[in-house]
Scaffold this active site. Structure first.
Site, PDB file in Angstrom:
ATOM      1  CE  LYS A  11      -3.907  -1.683   2.116  1.00 52.21           C
ATOM      2  NZ  LYS A  11      -4.798  -1.925   3.755  1.00 52.21           N
ATOM      3  CG  PHE A  59     -13.173   3.031   7.181  1.00 50.23           C
ATOM      4  CD1 PHE A  59     -12.858   1.779   6.118  1.00 50.23           C
ATOM      5  CD2 PHE A  59     -14.476   1.979   7.999  1.00 50.23           C
ATOM      6  CE1 PHE A  59     -13.116   0.100   6.123  1.00 50.23           C
ATOM      7  CE2 PHE A  59     -14.285   0.562   7.853  1.00 50.23           C
ATOM      8  CZ  PHE A  59     -13.749  -0.046   7.552  1.00 50.23           C
ATOM      9  NE  ARG A  94      -6.232 -11.786   5.968  1.00 48.10           N
ATOM     10  CZ  ARG A  94      -7.135 -10.581   5.979  1.00 48.10           C
ATOM     11  NH1 ARG A  94      -7.213 -10.162   4.924  1.00 48.10           N
ATOM     12  NH2 ARG A  94      -7.339 -10.214   6.741  1.00 48.10           N
ATOM     13  CB  THR A 100      -8.096  -5.357   9.849  1.00 43.54           C
ATOM     14  OG1 THR A 100      -8.287  -6.274   9.669  1.00 43.54           O
ATOM     15  CG2 THR A 100      -8.479  -4.083   8.748  1.00 43.54           C
ATOM     16  NE  ARG A 111      -2.758  -5.676   7.351  1.00 42.34           N
ATOM     17  CZ  ARG A 111      -4.260  -5.766   6.744  1.00 42.34           C
ATOM     18  NH1 ARG A 111      -4.329  -6.739   7.451  1.00 42.34           N
ATOM     19  NH2 ARG A 111      -4.834  -5.614   5.442  1.00 42.34           N
ATOM     20  CG  HIS A 128      -5.031  -6.272  -0.012  1.00 44.52           C
ATOM     21  ND1 HIS A 128      -6.824  -6.213   0.748  1.00 44.52           N
ATOM     22  CD2 HIS A 128      -4.908  -7.008  -0.989  1.00 44.52           C
ATOM     23  CE1 HIS A 128      -7.784  -7.015  -0.334  1.00 44.52           C
ATOM     24  NE2 HIS A 128      -6.449  -7.537  -0.687  1.00 44.52           N
TER      25      HIS A 128
HETATM   26  P1  IDP Z   1      -7.931  -6.712   6.104  1.00 41.95           P
HETATM   27  O1  IDP Z   1      -6.975  -5.595   5.429  1.00 41.95           O
HETATM   28  O2  IDP Z   1      -6.999  -7.308   7.131  1.00 41.95           O
HETATM   29  O3  IDP Z   1      -8.669  -7.673   5.243  1.00 41.95           O
HETATM   30  P2  IDP Z   1     -10.792  -4.808   5.631  1.00 41.95           P
HETATM   31  O4  IDP Z   1     -12.066  -5.873   6.632  1.00 41.95           O
HETATM   32  O5  IDP Z   1     -10.731  -6.167   4.580  1.00 41.95           O
HETATM   33  O6  IDP Z   1      -9.727  -5.460   6.171  1.00 41.95           O
HETATM   34  O7  IDP Z   1     -11.058  -3.894   5.577  1.00 41.95           O
HETATM   35  C1  IDP Z   1      -9.912  -3.844   4.221  1.00 41.95           C
HETATM   36  C2  IDP Z   1      -9.328  -2.759   5.400  1.00 41.95           C
HETATM   37  O8  IDP Z   1     -10.106  -1.119   5.341  1.00 41.95           O
HETATM   38  C3  IDP Z   1      -7.935  -2.268   5.914  1.00 41.95           C
HETATM   39  O9  IDP Z   1      -6.242  -3.253   5.693  1.00 41.95           O
HETATM   40  C4  IDP Z   1      -7.620  -1.101   6.613  1.00 41.95           C
HETATM   41  O10 IDP Z   1      -7.168  -0.680   5.943  1.00 41.95           O
HETATM   42  C5  IDP Z   1      -9.512  -0.420   5.944  1.00 41.95           C
HETATM   43  N1  IDP Z   1      -9.627  -0.591   7.702  1.00 41.95           N
HETATM   44  C6  IDP Z   1     -10.858  -1.414   7.725  1.00 41.95           C
HETATM   45  N2  IDP Z   1     -11.341  -1.551   9.230  1.00 41.95           N
HETATM   46  C7  IDP Z   1     -10.723  -0.292   9.262  1.00 41.95           C
HETATM   47  C8  IDP Z   1     -11.542   0.527  10.686  1.00 41.95           C
HETATM   48  O11 IDP Z   1     -12.565   0.160  11.820  1.00 41.95           O
HETATM   49  N3  IDP Z   1     -10.758   1.910  10.744  1.00 41.95           N
HETATM   50  C9  IDP Z   1     -10.000   2.682   9.839  1.00 41.95           C
HETATM   51  N4  IDP Z   1     -10.068   1.361   8.449  1.00 41.95           N
HETATM   52  C10 IDP Z   1     -10.333   0.209   8.547  1.00 41.95           C
HETATM   53 MG    MG Z   2      -9.998  -7.726   3.430  1.00 44.51          MG
END
Ligand code: IDP
Ligand code: MG
Length: 151
Positions: A11, A59, A94, A100, A111, A128
């Protein structure tokens, strides 16, 4: 056990902070094989498609801007898109990537050790990685043409 392919995006926060090499080092060390790689200047259309499952989250708009590099001053704005392949690659990657929220991610994960929460409250979580088989298949098709994947 099965051989899987998974999409990784390095990213804009990671590109900006010169973390690309560290991320690749960790993925290589885990035994997964890189079968595709390219820099991408992310359009709004691609960003919205990539995150379409999250379109109702509060968001979402920030997320679209974030992946487009709007919060980082990167010359010739771009990210790095990769496909890794290997046994249980989706879950395996993962695990290396971590939770996350960088503050919840285990310290040994990408992370957990390299991510941060920005002063605006955005998760700058470095990478990601596809969450499951269905997502991986959809995301690989979205980001790569078949001829860009070497198998
Ligand atoms: P992941 O990347 O761990 O699969 P997802 O739920 O798919 O998580 O969310 C995609 C992206 O959205 C995350 O990597 C993060 O950048 C952002 N994100 C997810 N949840 C939050 C939150 O609660 N606050 C701010 N950003 C979030
Ligand atoms: Mg995801």
């Amino acid at each position: 056990m099965s051989i899987e392919k998974t999409l990784i995006l390095i990213k804009p926060d990671a590109i900006f902070r010169k973390l690309t090499g560290l991320v690749l080092y960790r993925l290589d060390n885990a035994g997964f094989e890189m079968i595709a790689a390219k820099t991408v200047s992310v359009t709004e259309e691609l960003a919205r498609k990539h995150y379409e499952a999250l379109k109702d989250k509060p968001f979402f708009e920030e997320l679209v801007k974030f992946i487009m590099g709007k919060f980082h001053n990167i010359p010739r704005n771009r990210i790095l898109a990769l496909i890794y392949k290997g046994e249980n690659a989706i879950q395996g990657v993962r695990e290396i990537v971590g939770a996350t929220n960088p503050e919840d991610a285990m310290p040994h994960t990408i992370r957990g050790s390299l991510g941060k929460i920005s002063t605006k409250g955005l998760f700058e979580n470095v990478v990601h990685a596809s969450g499951n088989r269905e997502d991986a298949e959809r995301e690989i098709k979205l980001w790569f043409n078949p001829e860009e994947i070497i198998e």
